[in-house]
Design a protein around this motif. Structure first.
Motif, PDB file in Angstrom:
ATOM      1  N   GLY A 139       0.795  -1.223   0.000  1.00 27.55           N
ATOM      2  CA  GLY A 139       0.000   0.000   0.000  1.00 27.55           C
ATOM      3  C   GLY A 139       0.826   1.271   0.000  1.00 27.55           C
ATOM      4  O   GLY A 139       0.323   2.334  -0.394  1.00 27.55           O
ATOM      5  N   LYS A 148      -7.048  -2.942  -5.525  1.00 26.50           N
ATOM      6  CA  LYS A 148      -6.872  -1.490  -5.417  1.00 26.50           C
ATOM      7  C   LYS A 148      -5.465  -1.045  -5.816  1.00 26.50           C
ATOM      8  O   LYS A 148      -5.227   0.149  -6.018  1.00 26.50           O
ATOM      9  N   HIS A 149      -4.525  -1.994  -5.934  1.00 23.84           N
ATOM     10  CA  HIS A 149      -3.161  -1.638  -6.328  1.00 23.84           C
ATOM     11  C   HIS A 149      -2.921  -1.811  -7.822  1.00 23.84           C
ATOM     12  O   HIS A 149      -1.781  -1.675  -8.286  1.00 23.84           O
TER      13      HIS A 149
END
Length: 381
Positions: A134, A152-153
């Motif tokens: 993250g 989400k990455h």
């Protein structure tokens, strides 16, 4: 413009080999590279002989509350030492290759706002890489699908492949070794940098079960653990199978060059080298590997037809002999499998990873000056 880069990696071959390949590429481009690892990593034979190396403390989070507390103290001590290194070395970016020894270097980079990237060699994102995913600026993957990588990455994830040494990459330009129906059949057996006792237990007996006309053609190179090597040598002698035994294969690229078939674990570096060189294989994934990542690693080459995967619980002498006959008695099929293995390779991985690393460079962050030059355990040129 020449820049400085820090590569941080755990001390196993799976982490060190791609880090060494990137170091070589960055050095070719005129940059200066420093390695941060543990005591095993900085002494890894033949990989970082001309690279500045540093050992930083990095605890492993295991052993209950007491173990966690000790590991945390070690991590923060390593982070402080890494920050001292950065004040003098002034890296343009810090790149982590997984393993707990990479963590202090990345934590220090986050604190000093130095651009960061991580490289994941396996088809499952490793524990340390999951912890920092993250916060890093870029994530480089080796497989099209990487398990445990959060959706989400996706925007900062780049499919790069797993860099291999130049000596392995050159095999890609060479033809698969000629295999005549009555010619020598060369087998390479390797369990990775740490060896594999299951291969030593099964392979000699499995090869002995082959038809006599096939068995007499065999020539074996077998990497075995120190504690296994005498027993393995005796087994090959008993079965009258010519075999060279070693606990470490410094000339692995040369061994790959002449191998018709490889019997191996499914570690990340092994898979990268098999697909770079284009060598068919029988793979036995390590069942205790974290998140069963070796089974995931083997999936792509197996589905492509370049390898056969046998779970360790099913890996018997009988099963090995059966798979060997399916592959080895048809030279055309074996050559086809070699081509399919090659199709899974990503030969530009080192160059592409270097491009990504160079793109991370941002305006230099002004760090406090006037501090004493760091003294790190194991530091050297």
């Amino acid at each position: 413009m020449s820049r400085h880069f820090v590569l941080a990696a755990g001390g196993t071959g799976g982490h060190m080999v791609p880090a060494a390949a990137l170091a070589a590429e960055l050095t070719r481009r005129g940059h200066r590279v420093a390695l941060v690892s543990d005591a095993r990593g900085v002494r890894f034979p033949g990989l970082f002989e001309d690279i500045q190396t540093h050992v930083l403390p990095a605890g492993r989070f295991a052993g209950g509350p007491i173990g966690w507390a000790k590991a945390t103290r070690e991590m923060w001590r390593g982070r402080a030492m890494a920050r001292e290194l950065y004040r003098t070395f002034r890296p343009a970016a810090v790149i982590g290759f997984g393993g707990y020894p990479a963590m202090p270097a990345l934590l220090a980079a986050f604190a000093d706002k130095i651009p960061t990237a991580i490289h994941e060699q396996n088809a499952v994102l490793g524990r340390v890489n999951r912890l920092v995913a993250g916060k890093v600026d870029a994530i480089a993957t080796s497989y099209d699908k990487t398990e445990r990588l959060a959706a989400k990455h996706a925007a900062k994830t780049h499919l790069i492949g797993n860099p291999v040494r130049d000596a392995v990459l050159t095999l890609r330009t060479k033809a698969y070794p000629l295999l005549e129906e009555d010619g020598i059949f060369r087998v390479l057996v390797t369990g990775g940098s740490q060896g594999a006792s299951i291969l030593s237990e099964v392979v000699p007996d499995g090869l002995a079960m082959l038809p006599v006309t096939f068995r007499r053609r065999l020539q074996v190179t077998h990497q075995a653990r120190v504690e296994d090597i005498d027993a393995v040598r005796a087994k090959y002698a008993e079965h009258q199978i010519p075999a060279e035994l070693a606990t470490y294969l410094p000339d692995l690229p040369e061994q790959l060059a002449w191998a018709h078939l490889v019997i191996a674990r499914a570690g990340a570096s092994t898979l990268a080298e098999l697909t770079a060189a284009g060598r068919p294989a029988i793979l036995v994934p390590l069942p205790s590997a974290t998140d069963d990542h070796q089974t995931a690693n083997a999936r792509e080459i197996t589905l492509a037809g370049g390898a056969r995967t046998i779970a360790q619980k099913d890996f018997t002498a009988v099963e090995l002999a059966k798979q060997m006959q399916k592959l080895g008695l048809d030279p055309a099929a074996l050559q086809n499998a070699a081509g399919r293995a090659r199709s899974c390779g990503r030969p530009d991985a080192a160059s592409d990873l270097a491009d990504l690393v160079e793109s991370l460079d941002a305006p230099r962050v002004k760090l406090p000056v006037g501090r004493a030059k760091p003294v790190l355990a194991g530091a050297g040129a």
